[in-house]
Write a protein that holds these residues in place. Structure first.
Motif, PDB file in Angstrom:
ATOM      1  N   ALA A   1       0.830  -1.205   0.000  1.00 53.32           N
ATOM      2  CA  ALA A   1       0.000   0.000   0.000  1.00 53.32           C
ATOM      3  C   ALA A   1       0.864   1.254   0.000  1.00 53.32           C
ATOM      4  N   GLU A   2       2.007   1.209   0.705  1.00 56.47           N
ATOM      5  CA  GLU A   2       2.866   2.394   0.801  1.00 56.47           C
ATOM      6  C   GLU A   2       3.392   2.834  -0.569  1.00 56.47           C
ATOM      7  N   ILE A   3       3.546   1.885  -1.481  1.00 56.16           N
ATOM      8  CA  ILE A   3       4.089   2.188  -2.800  1.00 56.16           C
ATOM      9  C   ILE A   3       2.975   2.434  -3.811  1.00 56.16           C
ATOM     10  N   PHE A   4       1.999   1.554  -3.867  1.00 55.75           N
ATOM     11  CA  PHE A   4       1.005   1.587  -4.933  1.00 55.75           C
ATOM     12  C   PHE A   4      -0.292   2.307  -4.567  1.00 55.75           C
ATOM     13  N   ASP A   5      -0.599   2.406  -3.281  1.00 55.16           N
ATOM     14  CA  ASP A   5      -1.843   3.073  -2.876  1.00 55.16           C
ATOM     15  C   ASP A   5      -1.642   3.804  -1.554  1.00 55.16           C
ATOM     16  N   PRO A   6      -0.763   4.822  -1.549  1.00 56.46           N
ATOM     17  CA  PRO A   6      -0.439   5.502  -0.287  1.00 56.46           C
ATOM     18  C   PRO A   6      -1.628   6.213   0.353  1.00 56.46           C
ATOM     19  N   THR A   7      -2.590   6.644  -0.457  1.00 58.68           N
ATOM     20  CA  THR A   7      -3.753   7.339   0.115  1.00 58.68           C
ATOM     21  C   THR A   7      -4.817   6.378   0.609  1.00 58.68           C
ATOM     22  N   GLY A   8      -4.768   5.128   0.161  1.00 57.95           N
ATOM     23  CA  GLY A   8      -5.769   4.149   0.555  1.00 57.95           C
ATOM     24  C   GLY A   8      -7.080   4.275  -0.183  1.00 57.95           C
ATOM     25  N   ASP A   9      -7.117   5.136  -1.203  1.00 59.42           N
ATOM     26  CA  ASP A   9      -8.361   5.377  -1.933  1.00 59.42           C
ATOM     27  C   ASP A   9      -8.613   4.372  -3.052  1.00 59.42           C
ATOM     28  N   TYR A  10      -7.558   3.696  -3.511  1.00 55.87           N
ATOM     29  CA  TYR A  10      -7.703   2.797  -4.653  1.00 55.87           C
ATOM     30  C   TYR A  10      -7.054   1.451  -4.337  1.00 55.87           C
ATOM     31  N   PRO A  11      -7.728   0.589  -3.582  1.00 54.73           N
ATOM     32  CA  PRO A  11      -7.143  -0.704  -3.196  1.00 54.73           C
ATOM     33  C   PRO A  11      -6.702  -1.558  -4.381  1.00 54.73           C
ATOM     34  N   VAL A  12      -7.373  -1.404  -5.525  1.00 56.72           N
ATOM     35  CA  VAL A  12      -7.021  -2.214  -6.688  1.00 56.72           C
ATOM     36  C   VAL A  12      -5.593  -1.931  -7.151  1.00 56.72           C
ATOM     37  N   LEU A  13      -5.066  -0.723  -6.830  1.00 60.10           N
ATOM     38  CA  LEU A  13      -3.710  -0.375  -7.249  1.00 60.10           C
ATOM     39  C   LEU A  13      -2.649  -1.222  -6.560  1.00 60.10           C
ATOM     40  N   LEU A  14      -3.034  -1.892  -5.476  1.00 63.28           N
ATOM     41  CA  LEU A  14      -2.080  -2.790  -4.821  1.00 63.28           C
ATOM     42  C   LEU A  14      -1.582  -3.851  -5.795  1.00 63.28           C
ATOM     43  N   TRP A  15      -2.443  -4.223  -6.717  1.00 65.22           N
ATOM     44  CA  TRP A  15      -2.105  -5.270  -7.686  1.00 65.22           C
ATOM     45  C   TRP A  15      -1.764  -4.662  -9.047  1.00 65.22           C
TER      46      TRP A  15
END
Length: 526
Positions: A469-483
């Motif tokens: 999450a720290e790299i791909f979704d730091p704001t926590g608004d787009y969980p899909v960005l984790l992948w």
């Protein structure tokens, strides 16, 4: 001592007294203007890595996760990438052709592997050039407020900063596209001047840091406050992404092989030198910044990075001069990446492997450059820049993922190369270059170095792709960005399958048992 020409593996004997006839042995005619020397070849790789640009951007990323001890990821990544560079150097000596990654991988692994390696690199280079161009927003408004054309907030994450970044980046890309179109000599001169400025800037910056040190070099042993949960090692591994993002592109000398004098000798040396010089200069910059930072605990190093250290110890006009040097580094970095991408696209189009290949493979007779690929890549980079307008987090994620594509493309060279080594590659006797000197070879170290390169590449792909999450979704608004990494790679593969030239025979098929295309061997006459 005299030189004897034996039959080339792809045809009948050919004279090898010049680089042009050397290229003909590989099945290609000289179309690009061959005018680059040793320094220009080195500059291509050094400016792609561009430590002044990338460390300026990414220092805060590494420090925020690993504290001062994140420094140790730098030599570790260098060693891994140097294993890759040694393999590339050996291939560059034997296949000095534009489109290096594509050409090497298809000769080692076949046409499908080669095509996808080239496809991955083109996509990655377009995004990387965009990421480099957007760095102007970090630098220019700090030099002069007039560069903030839109609004008054220069932060990349703000609406006005994002819009201004697209404007500045687009202007830069127009400039680099123009330079790439008017001729390799202009590109080489500008790039060489820029690299000289960057090297002077790095030396000056390191000197300033060390002369303003507030603590000793043992600071690199400090793990800081990072990594309490789930443990420091995990945080340290994440901090290694900074080095992984920086130390790519050192193989650009191979992309310009058809424009370089005696590339069989020059390209292998400059590939290794570009990476080594970047690693040395970057390592000294990191240590110096940690020694000179006013504080390691006030949070500024983790958020502002190098600009915080520079601003605290340099006053105008020297701070401004240094920022101008960083802006020059951003310029030549973007130029180098676009140049490498255009040569790769040209090489694939020349083989009829891309849509609109007839257009993309044309060389302007006056400038000796592939203009259409340069223009197309410039337009594609601007399109990627526009993503930052709607979602800065998505742009950051996209630039992170493109590094995964680069590492995958590298592995599409090193993995099949390892299989070929196990079959006896490189075949033949002692190969020599245009000057009669032995080609660069790893000899008996080839297999262990190749194994190390493959293992390193695999580990880095996993590390870069891990859903953090720290790299791909730091704001926590787009969980899909984790992948984002696996999803993007999958999307690139799907589009690649649609674009793959099915049913078309390659005009210059790779041999079943690749070896040095030039069979020049040393012989003696009594």
């Amino acid at each position: 001592m005299s030189s004897t020409t034996l039959p080339a593996h792809e045809g009948s004997p050919a004279p090898v007294s010049s680089d042009q006839s050397d290229l003909a042995e590989l099945g290609y005619e000289q179309q690009l203007h061959r005018s680059l020397g040793k320094f220009a070849s080195f500059a291509a790789g050094f400016s792609f890595v561009s430590i002044l640009t990338t460390i300026f951007q990414l220092f805060a990323l590494g420090f925020s996760f690993g504290g001062p001890a994140f420094f140790f990821t730098w030599p570790l990544v260098f060693l891994g990438q140097f294993m890759v560079a040694l393999n590339f150097a050996e291939l560059a000596a034997r296949y000095p052709i534009s489109g290096a990654i594509y050409q090497w991988s298809r000769r080692m692994g076949g046409e499908i592997v080669g095509w996808f390696a080239g496809w991955f690199m083109i996509i990655a280079q377009v995004v990387t050039a965009s990421a480099a161009a957007i760095a102007l927003q970090v630098v220019l408004p700090s030099i002069w407020s007039g560069f903030q054309i839109v609004g008054d907030d220069p932060a990349l994450t703000s609406p006005s900063g994002a819009t201004n970044a697209v404007i500045l980046g687009s202007v830069l890309l127009v400039a680099t596209t123009t330079i790439n179109s008017i001729g390799v000599n202009w590109m080489s001169r500008i790039n060489s001047i820029g690299v000289t400025c960057e090297i002077v800037g790095v030396i000056a910056l390191v000197a300033v840091f060390f002369t303003h040190a507030q603590r000793g070099p043992q600071v690199v042993l400090d793990t800081g406050a990072a990594g309490a949960e789930p443990g420091y090692i995990w945080a340290w591994i994440v901090s290694g992404l900074m080095a992984a993002y920086v130390m790519v592109g050192f193989g650009s000398a191979g992309e310009l092989a058809e424009e370089t004098h005696n590339p069989r000798r020059v390209a292998p040396r400059t590939i290794r030198l570009a990476l080594s010089a970047s690693a040395l200069g970057g390592g000294l910059m990191i240590v110096g910044a940690l020694m000179a930072a006013p504080s390691l605990t006030d949070g500024n190093l983790a958020t502002l990075g190098l600009p915080y250290v520079i601003d605290s110890i340099l006053t105008s006009p020297w701070g401004t001069v240094l920022l101008i040097d960083v802006a020059i580094a951003v310029f030549i970095c973007t130029l180098a990446i676009q140049t490498a991408a255009s040569r790769l696209m040209f090489s694939m189009a020349r083989d009829g492997r891309l849509p609109a290949s007839q257009v993309l493979s044309k060389i302007n007779s006056k400038t000796g450059t592939p203009i259409a690929p340069s223009v197309l890549i410039g337009l594609a980079c601007v399109a990627v820049l526009v993503v930052n307008l709607g979602n800065a987090a998505l742009f950051t994620t996209l630039t992170s993922v493109c590094i995964v594509l680069i590492y995958l493309a590298y592995m599409m060279v090193t993995v099949p190369l390892l299989f070929q080594r196990l079959k006896g590659w490189p075949h033949g006797g002692v190969q020599v270059d245009a000057e009669g000197k032995k080609l660069f070879t790893l000899g008996w170290l080839g297999i262990p170095v190749n194994v190390a390169a493959v293992l390193y590449g695999g580990l880095m792909v996993v590390n870069l792709s891990w859903p953090r999450a720290e790299i791909f979704d730091p704001t926590g608004d787009y969980p899909v960005l984790l992948w984002a990494a696996p999803l993007t790679v999958l999307a690139v593969i799907v589009v690649g399958i649609a674009c793959f030239p099915r049913g078309k025979t390659h005009p210059r098929p790779a041999t079943a048992h690749p070896h040095a295309p030039s069979s020049r061997q040393e012989s003696t006459n009594a």
